[in-house]
Design a protein around this motif. Structure first.
Motif, PDB file in Angstrom:
ATOM      1  N   LEU A 135       2.380   1.698  -3.461  1.00 41.59           N
ATOM      2  CA  LEU A 135       1.411   2.276  -4.406  1.00 41.59           C
ATOM      3  C   LEU A 135       1.316   3.784  -4.230  1.00 41.59           C
ATOM      4  O   LEU A 135       1.346   4.540  -5.204  1.00 41.59           O
ATOM      5  CB  LEU A 135       0.034   1.639  -4.207  1.00 41.59           C
ATOM      6  CG  LEU A 135      -0.172   0.232  -4.757  1.00 41.59           C
ATOM      7  CD1 LEU A 135      -1.521  -0.302  -4.292  1.00 41.59           C
ATOM      8  CD2 LEU A 135      -0.090   0.231  -6.276  1.00 41.59           C
TER       9      LEU A 135
ATOM     10  N   ASP B 256      -8.188   3.585 -12.218  1.00 43.42           N
ATOM     11  CA  ASP B 256      -8.675   4.508 -11.194  1.00 43.42           C
ATOM     12  C   ASP B 256      -8.571   5.960 -11.657  1.00 43.42           C
ATOM     13  O   ASP B 256      -9.452   6.779 -11.364  1.00 43.42           O
ATOM     14  CB  ASP B 256      -7.884   4.329  -9.897  1.00 43.42           C
ATOM     15  CG  ASP B 256      -8.202   3.018  -9.193  1.00 43.42           C
ATOM     16  OD1 ASP B 256      -9.092   2.284  -9.670  1.00 43.42           O
ATOM     17  OD2 ASP B 256      -7.547   2.725  -8.170  1.00 43.42           O
TER      18      ASP B 256
ATOM     19  N   ASP C  98       2.596   6.316  -7.149  1.00 39.00           N
ATOM     20  CA  ASP C  98       1.563   7.194  -7.704  1.00 39.00           C
ATOM     21  C   ASP C  98       1.976   8.656  -7.545  1.00 39.00           C
ATOM     22  O   ASP C  98       1.962   9.444  -8.499  1.00 39.00           O
ATOM     23  CB  ASP C  98       0.240   6.916  -6.991  1.00 39.00           C
ATOM     24  CG  ASP C  98      -0.932   7.677  -7.592  1.00 39.00           C
ATOM     25  OD1 ASP C  98      -0.740   8.410  -8.580  1.00 39.00           O
ATOM     26  OD2 ASP C  98      -2.048   7.554  -7.055  1.00 39.00           O
TER      27      ASP C  98
ATOM     28  N   ARG D 127      -2.168  -4.168  -9.053  1.00 38.61           N
ATOM     29  CA  ARG D 127      -2.672  -3.045  -8.251  1.00 38.61           C
ATOM     30  C   ARG D 127      -2.104  -1.727  -8.767  1.00 38.61           C
ATOM     31  O   ARG D 127      -2.806  -0.699  -8.784  1.00 38.61           O
ATOM     32  CB  ARG D 127      -2.300  -3.244  -6.787  1.00 38.61           C
ATOM     33  CG  ARG D 127      -2.994  -4.432  -6.141  1.00 38.61           C
ATOM     34  CD  ARG D 127      -2.488  -4.712  -4.733  1.00 38.61           C
ATOM     35  NE  ARG D 127      -2.787  -3.612  -3.802  1.00 38.61           N
ATOM     36  CZ  ARG D 127      -2.453  -3.631  -2.520  1.00 38.61           C
ATOM     37  NH1 ARG D 127      -1.798  -4.672  -2.009  1.00 38.61           N
ATOM     38  NH2 ARG D 127      -2.766  -2.609  -1.747  1.00 38.61           N
TER      39      ARG D 127
ATOM     40  N   PHE E 227       1.848  -6.939  -6.733  1.00 38.14           N
ATOM     41  CA  PHE E 227       1.928  -5.474  -6.786  1.00 38.14           C
ATOM     42  C   PHE E 227       1.520  -4.893  -8.137  1.00 38.14           C
ATOM     43  O   PHE E 227       0.773  -3.896  -8.197  1.00 38.14           O
ATOM     44  CB  PHE E 227       3.354  -5.037  -6.452  1.00 38.14           C
ATOM     45  CG  PHE E 227       3.562  -3.549  -6.547  1.00 38.14           C
ATOM     46  CD1 PHE E 227       3.023  -2.686  -5.587  1.00 38.14           C
ATOM     47  CD2 PHE E 227       4.293  -2.998  -7.593  1.00 38.14           C
ATOM     48  CE1 PHE E 227       3.208  -1.314  -5.678  1.00 38.14           C
ATOM     49  CE2 PHE E 227       4.487  -1.629  -7.684  1.00 38.14           C
ATOM     50  CZ  PHE E 227       3.940  -0.783  -6.731  1.00 38.14           C
TER      51      PHE E 227
ATOM     52  N   ALA F 135       0.843  -1.204   0.000  1.00 32.68           N
ATOM     53  CA  ALA F 135       0.000   0.000   0.000  1.00 32.68           C
ATOM     54  C   ALA F 135       0.878   1.254   0.000  1.00 32.68           C
ATOM     55  O   ALA F 135       0.600   2.228  -0.712  1.00 32.68           O
ATOM     56  CB  ALA F 135      -0.931  -0.011   1.214  1.00 32.68           C
TER      57      ALA F 135
ATOM     58  N   ARG G 190      -4.034  -0.817 -11.934  1.00 31.57           N
ATOM     59  CA  ARG G 190      -5.362  -0.306 -11.593  1.00 31.57           C
ATOM     60  C   ARG G 190      -5.277   1.119 -11.039  1.00 31.57           C
ATOM     61  O   ARG G 190      -6.069   1.983 -11.401  1.00 31.57           O
ATOM     62  CB  ARG G 190      -6.030  -1.234 -10.572  1.00 31.57           C
ATOM     63  CG  ARG G 190      -7.471  -0.865 -10.247  1.00 31.57           C
ATOM     64  CD  ARG G 190      -8.206  -2.018  -9.579  1.00 31.57           C
ATOM     65  NE  ARG G 190      -7.532  -2.448  -8.358  1.00 31.57           N
ATOM     66  CZ  ARG G 190      -6.885  -3.609  -8.220  1.00 31.57           C
ATOM     67  NH1 ARG G 190      -6.797  -4.452  -9.245  1.00 31.57           N
ATOM     68  NH2 ARG G 190      -6.317  -3.935  -7.074  1.00 31.57           N
ATOM     69  N   ARG G 191      -4.293   1.373 -10.207  1.00 30.57           N
ATOM     70  CA  ARG G 191      -4.147   2.697  -9.585  1.00 30.57           C
ATOM     71  C   ARG G 191      -3.801   3.767 -10.616  1.00 30.57           C
ATOM     72  O   ARG G 191      -4.357   4.884 -10.582  1.00 30.57           O
ATOM     73  CB  ARG G 191      -3.042   2.622  -8.519  1.00 30.57           C
ATOM     74  CG  ARG G 191      -2.707   3.927  -7.805  1.00 30.57           C
ATOM     75  CD  ARG G 191      -3.751   4.262  -6.744  1.00 30.57           C
ATOM     76  NE  ARG G 191      -3.250   5.299  -5.862  1.00 30.57           N
ATOM     77  CZ  ARG G 191      -2.799   5.096  -4.628  1.00 30.57           C
ATOM     78  NH1 ARG G 191      -2.801   3.869  -4.119  1.00 30.57           N
ATOM     79  NH2 ARG G 191      -2.367   6.092  -3.894  1.00 30.57           N
TER      80      ARG G 191
END
Length: 422
Positions: A243, A284, A247, A276, A273, A240, A279-280
């Motif tokens: 990410l 998203d 980002d 995710r 990882f 987390a 997607r991020r």
């Protein structure tokens, strides 16, 4: 118009004005900085009008990320003024005693910070560089001659007009700040060859600009580097956290030099990882109406998340855009080896919960700023508590990392005796 003659005349005026700022006391320089910040705010309508004209001219020729880099609004002008004001409480570096020694013969030798004299800055499209550079030069005791990129020439002109008015009202010669009116190659070349008129030249921009200045300058140069910055996600990383860091490092402002361009992922956590991360950064962001990040993946990463097949040059490119190269590695040592081969020595980061891996990465990564569990986006003078900065030096002499007030000075020796002769 004789560009060479006009640029030389500007440099000569700066040299005539430099003594006033080279020797100004702290109160005078701080008064000038306060007036400069106030003048920026007061001239915001004129600056924004000039910026709108620059933006209109740049549409269709610059990417969205680079247009964002050029754009000004009230908040950004406020941030420029705040950057100037942040220098006021910082100690005046000029005159600081760095070292004192007394020799057996009684001579007292002091090593003292001193102003450079006249500093030249050649830069591209970021309007805040104009005010940051001028303010840092004044506080560090130097006159400054600025040459903006053509995309920002109207904005730079409006900013400099406001700053020069402030200088006139605060007791320093307006010619302590100069702006080259021509943005062609001739004026840049004149600055590069201005031996005796420029004490230091700093290029701030893309790889092409920096390479041209370093290769052609006859005056001393501090190289502010391009940023091929890496995030390495270790096998012991908090995913987390990784990410959030990746980002932020890629998308918060992709056009700046401390934005991440490459994400290296340990193979043991890649399958958990990378989906995710995709997607991020893609789905998203699209759902929120934001530009998605194009992922340029090596074969191993592509097998997990697809993406655009990465070419070798993608790991040697400062994209300055919503593009991220992704590679899977087998160990932290392999990540360090990749960074050593491809980094521009700017800012590189590891995300890991293993303190020994973090220590080894920080020790072995030869960059100006090495991060452990934090975004590379903090490589900035303001974020380091240095006030606004002139750039991020990726060389090792005479400055490295964010160039704040201390890095904008040189030093000299003052020797006091009582009649000693040799």
């Amino acid at each position: 118009m004789n560009t060479d003659k006009d640029t030389l005349a500007l440099l000569e005026r700066a040299n005539r004005a430099k003594k006033a700022v080279n020797t100004a006391d702290t109160a005078t320089k701080n008064r000038a900085l306060a007036a400069m910040a106030d003048a920026l705010s007061a001239a915001s309508d004129d600056i924004l009008a000039a910026n709108r004209a620059d933006m209109a001219a740049a549409k269709g020729t610059l990417s969205e990320a680079m247009l964002d880099r050029l754009l000004l609004d009230d908040a950004r002008i406020g941030a420029m003024a705040a950057g100037i004001r942040a220098l006021i409480p910082l100690p005046n570096p000029v005159g600081e005693i760095l070292e004192t020694r007394t020799l057996p013969n009684g001579l007292v030798i002091r090593k003292v910070r001193a102003a450079f004299g006249v500093i030249g800055i050649i830069y591209e499209s970021r309007p805040n560089v104009t005010s940051d550079a001028a303010a840092l030069a004044i506080k560090s005791g130097s006159a400054v001659v600025l040459r903006s990129g053509k995309e920002a020439r109207r904005t730079a002109g409006a900013v400099v007009c406001a700053l020069k008015t402030a200088l006139a009202d605060s007791g320093l010669p307006p010619d302590c700040i100069g702006l080259v009116s021509d943005t062609g190659r001739d004026s840049a070349y004149t600055m590069m060859k201005a031996t005796g008129l420029l004490d230091l030249l700093i290029p701030r921009g893309g790889a092409g600009l920096i390479r041209s200045v370093v290769e052609n300058a006859g005056v001393p140069v501090i190289e502010t580097g391009t940023g091929i910055c890496h995030i390495y996600v270790d096998k012991d990383a908090d995913l987390a956290m990784a990410l959030d860091i990746t980002d932020n490092a890629k998308t918060s402002r992709p056009s700046v030099c401390n934005a991440a361009e490459v994400c290296l992922v340990h193979r043991d956590i890649a399958a958990a990882f990378l989906p995710r991360l995709r997607r991020r950064l893609i789905e998203d962001r699209q759902a929120r109406g934001l530009p998605p990040v194009e992922l340029r993946t090596d074969d191993a990463a592509a097998a997990l998340i697809g993406g655009t097949p990465a070419r070798p040059e993608d790991f040697d490119t400062e994209f300055s855009d919503y593009i991220l190269a992704v590679k899977i590695v087998g160990s932290a040592d392999e990540a360090v080896a990749h960074i050593d081969a491809h980094s521009t020595r700017h800012s590189d980061a590891i995300v890991t919960a293993n303190p020994e891996t973090a220590r080894r990465f920080a020790e072995q990564t030869d960059s100006a700023a090495v991060y452990v569990n934090a975004s590379t986006r903090f490589t900035d003078g303001g974020q380091f508590g240095l006030g606004c900065e002139m750039g991020i030096a990726t060389q090792k002499l005479h400055a490295r990392g964010p160039m704040g007030l201390s890095e904008m000075t040189t030093y000299k020796y003052i020797i006091e005796g009582s009649g000693q002769v040799r």
